[in-house]
Motif scaffolding. Structure first.
Motif, PDB file in Angstrom:
ATOM      1  N   ALA A 181      12.127  -6.500  -0.052  1.00 49.49           N
ATOM      2  CA  ALA A 181      12.451  -5.745  -1.270  1.00 49.49           C
ATOM      3  C   ALA A 181      11.201  -5.492  -2.108  1.00 49.49           C
ATOM      4  CB  ALA A 181      13.497  -6.512  -2.080  1.00 49.49           C
ATOM      5  N   TRP A 182      10.324  -6.494  -2.214  1.00 52.19           N
ATOM      6  CA  TRP A 182       9.097  -6.308  -3.006  1.00 52.19           C
ATOM      7  C   TRP A 182       8.160  -5.320  -2.340  1.00 52.19           C
ATOM      8  CZ3 TRP A 182       8.857  -7.207  -7.865  1.00 52.19           C
ATOM      9  CH2 TRP A 182       9.555  -8.255  -8.441  1.00 52.19           C
ATOM     10  N   GLU A 183       8.081  -5.340  -1.007  1.00 57.00           N
ATOM     11  CA  GLU A 183       7.258  -4.349  -0.310  1.00 57.00           C
ATOM     12  C   GLU A 183       7.773  -2.940  -0.561  1.00 57.00           C
ATOM     13  OE1 GLU A 183       5.603  -6.899   3.544  1.00 57.00           O
ATOM     14  OE2 GLU A 183       7.579  -5.950   3.625  1.00 57.00           O
ATOM     15  N   ARG A 184       9.069  -2.757  -0.563  1.00 52.54           N
ATOM     16  CA  ARG A 184       9.634  -1.429  -0.826  1.00 52.54           C
ATOM     17  C   ARG A 184       9.288  -0.954  -2.239  1.00 52.54           C
ATOM     18  NH1 ARG A 184      14.172  -3.913   1.832  1.00 52.54           N
ATOM     19  NH2 ARG A 184      14.390  -3.080   3.961  1.00 52.54           N
ATOM     20  N   LEU A 185       9.235  -1.882  -3.165  1.00 49.44           N
ATOM     21  CA  LEU A 185       8.967  -1.512  -4.550  1.00 49.44           C
ATOM     22  C   LEU A 185       7.492  -1.247  -4.798  1.00 49.44           C
ATOM     23  CD1 LEU A 185      10.320  -1.270  -7.400  1.00 49.44           C
ATOM     24  CD2 LEU A 185       9.623  -3.640  -7.775  1.00 49.44           C
ATOM     25  N   VAL A 186       6.612  -2.034  -4.159  1.00 41.34           N
ATOM     26  CA  VAL A 186       5.193  -2.033  -4.519  1.00 41.34           C
ATOM     27  C   VAL A 186       4.323  -1.242  -3.546  1.00 41.34           C
ATOM     28  CG1 VAL A 186       3.179  -3.524  -4.873  1.00 41.34           C
ATOM     29  CG2 VAL A 186       5.417  -4.213  -5.768  1.00 41.34           C
ATOM     30  N   VAL A 187       4.598  -1.314  -2.243  1.00 44.61           N
ATOM     31  CA  VAL A 187       3.672  -0.764  -1.251  1.00 44.61           C
ATOM     32  C   VAL A 187       3.543   0.760  -1.324  1.00 44.61           C
ATOM     33  CG1 VAL A 187       3.338  -0.418   1.227  1.00 44.61           C
ATOM     34  CG2 VAL A 187       3.731  -2.721   0.317  1.00 44.61           C
ATOM     35  N   PRO A 188       4.643   1.526  -1.327  1.00 44.20           N
ATOM     36  CA  PRO A 188       4.448   2.982  -1.425  1.00 44.20           C
ATOM     37  C   PRO A 188       3.684   3.384  -2.683  1.00 44.20           C
ATOM     38  CG  PRO A 188       6.692   2.490  -0.754  1.00 44.20           C
ATOM     39  CD  PRO A 188       6.072   1.192  -1.162  1.00 44.20           C
ATOM     40  N   ALA A 189       3.891   2.650  -3.776  1.00 37.66           N
ATOM     41  CA  ALA A 189       3.167   2.951  -5.012  1.00 37.66           C
ATOM     42  C   ALA A 189       1.670   2.706  -4.842  1.00 37.66           C
ATOM     43  CB  ALA A 189       3.715   2.111  -6.163  1.00 37.66           C
ATOM     44  N   PHE A 190       1.284   1.747  -4.009  1.00 38.52           N
ATOM     45  CA  PHE A 190      -0.137   1.499  -3.763  1.00 38.52           C
ATOM     46  C   PHE A 190      -0.799   2.749  -3.188  1.00 38.52           C
ATOM     47  CE2 PHE A 190      -3.596   0.248  -0.955  1.00 38.52           C
ATOM     48  CZ  PHE A 190      -4.368  -0.555  -1.773  1.00 38.52           C
ATOM     49  N   VAL A 191      -0.152   3.373  -2.219  1.00 40.95           N
ATOM     50  CA  VAL A 191      -0.688   4.597  -1.613  1.00 40.95           C
ATOM     51  C   VAL A 191      -0.666   5.737  -2.626  1.00 40.95           C
ATOM     52  CG1 VAL A 191      -0.361   6.269   0.255  1.00 40.95           C
ATOM     53  CG2 VAL A 191       0.040   3.827   0.666  1.00 40.95           C
ATOM     54  N   TYR A 192       0.380   5.805  -3.427  1.00 40.54           N
ATOM     55  CA  TYR A 192       0.507   6.844  -4.453  1.00 40.54           C
ATOM     56  C   TYR A 192      -0.623   6.737  -5.479  1.00 40.54           C
ATOM     57  CZ  TYR A 192       2.705   9.278  -8.443  1.00 40.54           C
ATOM     58  OH  TYR A 192       2.974  10.104  -9.514  1.00 40.54           O
ATOM     59  N   PHE A 193      -0.882   5.525  -5.967  1.00 38.41           N
ATOM     60  CA  PHE A 193      -1.943   5.334  -6.965  1.00 38.41           C
ATOM     61  C   PHE A 193      -3.325   5.578  -6.358  1.00 38.41           C
ATOM     62  CE2 PHE A 193       1.145   2.173  -9.055  1.00 38.41           C
ATOM     63  CZ  PHE A 193       1.650   3.153  -9.887  1.00 38.41           C
ATOM     64  N   PHE A 194      -3.509   5.175  -5.106  1.00 38.83           N
ATOM     65  CA  PHE A 194      -4.797   5.418  -4.451  1.00 38.83           C
ATOM     66  C   PHE A 194      -5.059   6.927  -4.351  1.00 38.83           C
ATOM     67  CE2 PHE A 194      -7.711   6.051  -0.950  1.00 38.83           C
ATOM     68  CZ  PHE A 194      -8.611   5.019  -1.075  1.00 38.83           C
TER      69      PHE A 194
END
Length: 395
Positions: A181-194
């Motif tokens: 659940a935490w990966e779903r919340l945080v990981v795509p945002a990492f790519v988005y912010f990068f």
């Protein structure tokens, strides 16, 4: 209008600018250039820095050894002082799986002024250069490649594009694991912010001034590496991938960065603490260890990501239609720009409205990164701590 409404309007204006003026960072269509196959496939050395990666190697290393590449290729794994049998396991996997030849290099503890990964890369590249490869594939020990990954990377780098020129650096941002659940919340945002910091379209333009790479998968022409003095010129870099791309670009090389279809990160980050460490270890380094930049980042993130939902709720509660409208519109634009990345990760689009919450998490991680640095812990990773780098002496 009320003060809240004015602040919401400023936030909405920022989102309109981000939507249209920041290199269309939110789109996910920057994939490997489709170029003709070369008449002769160049030789490639795959260099893998590895520190305590025994848990990852059974998944990642066989995928490298099994590369279906028409030219000469071999793998060099630099065992960075592992105490979990990483080097021995790599040799055992090579004996069991066959495929590309494997050489294990043991460089020892890094000299002062070097980060561990770049020290390992230095020795892996030095061993590889004895074979005179035309390309180096720098890839992390937690990255798995599809069998045609190397072939497609080399094809994308070669001549035959519309401008008649090849690329000196081709980097793909590996598809990170998204399971918990935490990966779903945080990981795509990492790519988005990068992508927001380094819009891929800006990186990929000829004559671009924006430079970035994704360190998990970097194909680099050997002559470009020599011209840019890689890795010596970036030996203190904590964010080594971006530093590498800048060094290649400044030395006259042409670079390309995009999203991966054949390259995946297999490292799990099941809990929030795991993701927190992953982000916070280098977040303050991204801000060049500057308190003014940190303060500006905090203010900017709050204005852009936190204000829209707060203004919408405040406007509805206080009967302020201007604040509610501006906040709601900004939140809608924000969520809309996040949806393509969620689609790339095959996640529910209902996660898009949660981006403000995720952004606040990243803000707290960044603040924690600065606090850890002030306490002398710097960028901690796998038992090593890197304090603020001073200018490295020329050699």
């Amino acid at each position: 209008m009320s003060a809240v409404a004015w602040i919401a309007v400023v936030s909405l204006s920022a989102w309109v600018w981000l939507l249209l003026g920041q290199g269309f960072f939110w789109r996910t269509d920057q994939r490997l250039p489709d170029r003709p196959e070369p008449v002769r496939w160049p030789s490639v050395a795959v260099v893998v820095p590895a520190r305590n990666e025994a848990a990852m190697l059974p998944v990642s290393l066989p995928s490298l050894l099994a590369q279906d590449y028409p030219g000469a290729a071999e793998v060099f794994l630099a065992d960075d002082c592992s105490d979990d049998g990483t080097g021995e396991l790599a040799r055992a996997l090579s004996d069991r799986c066959g495929g590309l030849p494997l050489t294990v290099v043991v460089p020892g503890e890094p000299e002062p002024g070097w980060t561990g990964k770049l020290w390992a890369l230095r020795h892996g590249i030095a061993a590889a250069r004895r074979r005179n490869p035309e390309f180096l594939l720098l890839t992390d020990a937690d990255i798995a490649h599809e069998p045609d990954s190397l072939r497609e990377l080399v094809r994308a780098a070669g001549a035959g594009g519309p401008d008649g020129e090849g690329l000196d650096l081709v980097s793909q941002m590996a598809r990170l694991r998204v399971a918990s659940a935490w990966e779903r919340l945080v990981v795509p945002a990492f790519v988005y912010f990068f992508g927001q910091l380094y819009p891929f379209r800006w990186v990929n333009r000829k004559g671009a001034r924006t430079a970035a790479a994704a360190g998990g998968c970097v194909l680099l022409r050997t002559r470009a590496a020599e011209r840019a003095r890689i890795p010596e010129s970036i030996r203190q870099a904590v964010i080594d991938d971006v530093s590498l791309a800048r060094a290649v670009q400044r030395s006259g090389g042409r670079i390309w960065l995009g999203l991966a279809d054949r390259v995946d990160s297999v490292r799990p980050y099941p809990g929030l603490a795991d993701l927190w460490r992953m982000v916070s270890r280098s977040a303050y380094a991204q801000l060049r260890h500057s308190p003014p930049l940190l303060a500006a980042t905090v203010a900017g993130l709050l204005l852009v990501y936190a204000v829209p939902p707060v203004a919408l709720v405040a406007g509805l509660v206080r009967g302020d239609p201007a604040a509610a409208w501006a906040g709601g519109a900004a939140w809608a634009v924000m969520a809309g720009t996040y949806m393509p990345v969620l689609g790339y990760y095959r996640q529910s689009l209902w996660l898009a409205p949660l981006l403000p919450f995720t952004a606040v998490l990243y803000l707290l991680m960044t603040i924690d990164s600065a606090v850890q640095h002030r306490r002398g812990r710097g960028a901690a990773w796998k038992g090593r701590t890197y304090a603020r780098p001073e200018a490295a002496p020329e050699q």
